[in-house]
Scaffold this motif. Sequence first.
Motif, short mmCIF file in Angstrom:
data_model
loop_
_atom_site.label_atom_id
_atom_site.label_comp_id
_atom_site.label_asym_id
_atom_site.label_seq_id
_atom_site.Cartn_x
_atom_site.Cartn_y
_atom_site.Cartn_z
N ASP A 1 22.48 41.49 49.00
CA ASP A 1 21.30 41.62 49.85
C ASP A 1 20.83 43.06 50.01
O ASP A 1 19.80 43.31 50.63
N SER A 2 21.55 44.00 49.46
CA SER A 2 21.22 45.40 49.73
C SER A 2 20.98 46.24 48.47
O SER A 2 20.79 47.44 48.56
N ILE A 3 21.00 45.62 47.30
CA ILE A 3 20.84 46.40 46.06
C ILE A 3 19.76 45.77 45.19
O ILE A 3 19.74 44.56 44.97
N ARG A 4 18.86 46.63 44.73
CA ARG A 4 17.83 46.24 43.77
C ARG A 4 17.91 47.20 42.59
O ARG A 4 18.05 48.41 42.76
N TYR A 5 17.83 46.65 41.36
CA TYR A 5 17.92 47.51 40.19
C TYR A 5 17.01 46.97 39.10
O TYR A 5 16.56 45.81 39.15
N ASP B 1 11.02 56.06 56.84
CA ASP B 1 9.69 55.69 57.36
C ASP B 1 8.65 55.47 56.27
O ASP B 1 7.50 55.93 56.39
N VAL B 2 9.02 54.77 55.23
CA VAL B 2 8.02 54.41 54.23
C VAL B 2 7.14 53.31 54.82
O VAL B 2 7.64 52.27 55.23
N PRO B 3 5.82 53.51 54.91
CA PRO B 3 4.96 52.46 55.46
C PRO B 3 5.03 51.21 54.60
O PRO B 3 4.93 51.26 53.39
N GLY B 4 5.26 50.11 55.26
CA GLY B 4 5.41 48.86 54.53
C GLY B 4 6.85 48.55 54.16
O GLY B 4 7.14 47.44 53.69
N GLY B 5 7.77 49.51 54.33
CA GLY B 5 9.18 49.29 54.09
C GLY B 5 9.54 49.13 52.62
O GLY B 5 8.77 49.49 51.72
N PRO B 6 10.71 48.54 52.34
CA PRO B 6 11.18 48.36 50.96
C PRO B 6 10.23 47.55 50.09
O PRO B 6 10.10 47.82 48.89
N ILE C 1 17.27 55.32 48.53
CA ILE C 1 17.62 54.47 49.67
C ILE C 1 16.39 54.36 50.58
O ILE C 1 15.89 55.36 51.11
N VAL C 2 15.92 53.15 50.73
CA VAL C 2 14.77 52.87 51.60
C VAL C 2 15.19 51.79 52.59
O VAL C 2 15.41 50.64 52.21
N GLY C 3 15.31 52.17 53.83
CA GLY C 3 15.77 51.22 54.85
C GLY C 3 17.18 50.76 54.55
O GLY C 3 18.10 51.56 54.38
N ASP C 4 17.38 49.45 54.44
CA ASP C 4 18.69 48.88 54.19
C ASP C 4 18.93 48.61 52.71
O ASP C 4 19.98 48.08 52.35
N LEU C 5 17.98 48.95 51.86
CA LEU C 5 18.11 48.67 50.43
C LEU C 5 18.34 49.93 49.62
O LEU C 5 17.81 51.01 49.93
N LYS C 6 19.14 49.74 48.56
CA LYS C 6 19.34 50.80 47.58
C LYS C 6 18.68 50.40 46.27
O LYS C 6 18.91 49.31 45.76
N PHE C 7 17.83 51.29 45.76
CA PHE C 7 17.14 51.05 44.50
C PHE C 7 17.76 51.94 43.42
O PHE C 7 17.75 53.18 43.54
N TYR C 8 18.33 51.30 42.40
CA TYR C 8 18.89 52.04 41.27
C TYR C 8 17.79 52.16 40.22
O TYR C 8 17.43 51.19 39.54
#
Length: 637
Positions: free
Chosen positions: A18-22, A73-78, A34-41
């Motif tokens: 639930d916390s990783i996107r690649y 604080d990215v507007p619109g979140g992940p 890292i944006v909010g609770d997600l990590k983008f590889y």
Amino acid sequence: MKFMKLGSKPDAFQSEGDSIRYVATELSSDIVVIVGDLKFYLHKFPLLSKSGCMQKLVAIANEENKDEVTIQDVPGGPAAFEICVKFCYGMIVTLNAYNVVAARCAAEFLEMYETVEKGNLVYKIDVFLTSSVFRGWKDSIIFLQTTRSLLPWAENLKLVSHCIEAIASKASIETSKVEWSYTYNRKKLPSENGQESPWNGVRKQQAVPKDWWVEDLCELDIELYKQVIMTIKTKGKVSGDTVGEALKAYAYRRLPELGKGTLQGVDSAKALLLVETMVSLLPSEKGSVSCSFLLRLLRTAISLGCGDTVRRHLIRRIGSQLEDALVSDLLIRASAGGNMMYDVDTVLELVKEFVVQGMIAHIDPLLENDYDDIKKHRRSISDASKGMVAKLVDSYLAEVSQDPNLPISKFVTLAESVSGFYRPSHDGLYCAIDMYLKAHPGISKGEKKRICRLMDCEKLSADACSHAVQNERLPLRVVVQILFFEQVKATTSSSAAVTPDISSDPTRPMMLPSGSLGSSRSVTTNTEDTEDDWDGIPTSDELKALRGEIAMLRAGEGPSRSTRGEIQGPRSDAERAAANKVRGLLMSKKMFSRLWSGKEKPEGENLSSSDTSGSLGSSNFEEIRSTPSRSRRRPLS
């Protein structure tokens, strides 16, 4: 719904937990964002080629020998960040009215400008908004609604103002130019229902109602709705009636309990904000908003404890069109702390406001600032409007008089507030008085005398007189007056015989049935006792004798043989005593000076203290007749 598709590569984003996107690719990632609770590889190259913000953040990470970047604080979140990243990778991205606001704000945050690369995301979204979203009616409303969660970014980028301008422009356009779909579930025009007959065999183009936009705007949040309505009013192309209809539709959509006695399960803060907003948006034109809706707003405002400014503004608006009000809307429940059922004081304020605004053309210049919204539409109140308000007050009094805790002072004060209004009939006022006497049997003789003075007996209809002379709750003096004027009317209208008009000669002595003159020397009754008898409640035998005495007095001659036999020779001791008592009262100089002086008053002046008051309404006396009566026999003519 309009949409825009960007990119051509297939979507390669995948999740791990639930916390990783690649990005599923042969190349391993070289940067973690890292944006909010997600990590983008991700990979640096596609990001740095289109985002000025990522260029700065990656440069700082390289100096610190880190391969992770945290963006707060990215507007619109992940979700919005992922849209921007997919654009950087050239993957397929579909933008529509639901997600384009977040994507535009995120692109601004990531500095995806033309200066970084030509044809960047900010430019493409702006083109899409201008050419598609803002040109669509429902797309614009959806777009505006999604800006709520993206403030203040959406406001700073002027997305809100541009969208509001687009919506207001469409709402202000001529109905013949409306070519887009809209929601309209309210009462439609005959042409919209397909009921309009063809002209020369050719069906006309369906007409668009002038309030076609009202229902769609009900989807907006209260603050956004306020801005849209204010912009529409500023353009000045939409009538006040249409704006008023829009406010009514929005209020009932957002607060179905509007105007009800209790607001159960309602967020008081939101309801209060709604009422205050509706009041601030009311069109200035008189009649643009129905009086019923204004009274419901007032009722809700009182129950929510709105400030004096809101309450006062509503009272002024209602006062300007009080003649259109309904009794049911005036029945405002009193506060929980009081012992009365209804808020009579507020209704009294409304009536006083109606009277004040009738004199606004002559208002003191020092007070004009308090009536800015009313003096723009100055008017002189017509007699018809005054009569309608008088009838309204009579009907209202008939309703609230059933409250056993209603003080007589409030009843009298409200009735006297319309005493200056001409009305040809006092039937409605009589009904109200009768209802009050019925609900308050314990009031004193003086209070009965006070409340009955409000009524002009000469202005009662035949049905009202018929009921009144059998009404056990009325004082004797009132019954005498009613019988007297009823006999006067009956004699005047009779063509069978011509009777002398004793009122035309005030010096002529009045011959009573006993044959004696109507002077103070002919009676020896005590004055105080006589007054008590006049204010008392007569019996059925006294009424019977009274009707005969009045008939003979009007004729100006002694009783006939048959009448004399009935009055001077009653069949029982009770009837004999009643006849003697009535005859003695009638010979009172004080009583007759009042009766005959009432007949000799100048034209326009009546017998009662409420000589100029009246009501245009009549009441159903069949309903009142269900009350106890002295005698079931109709009064003798």
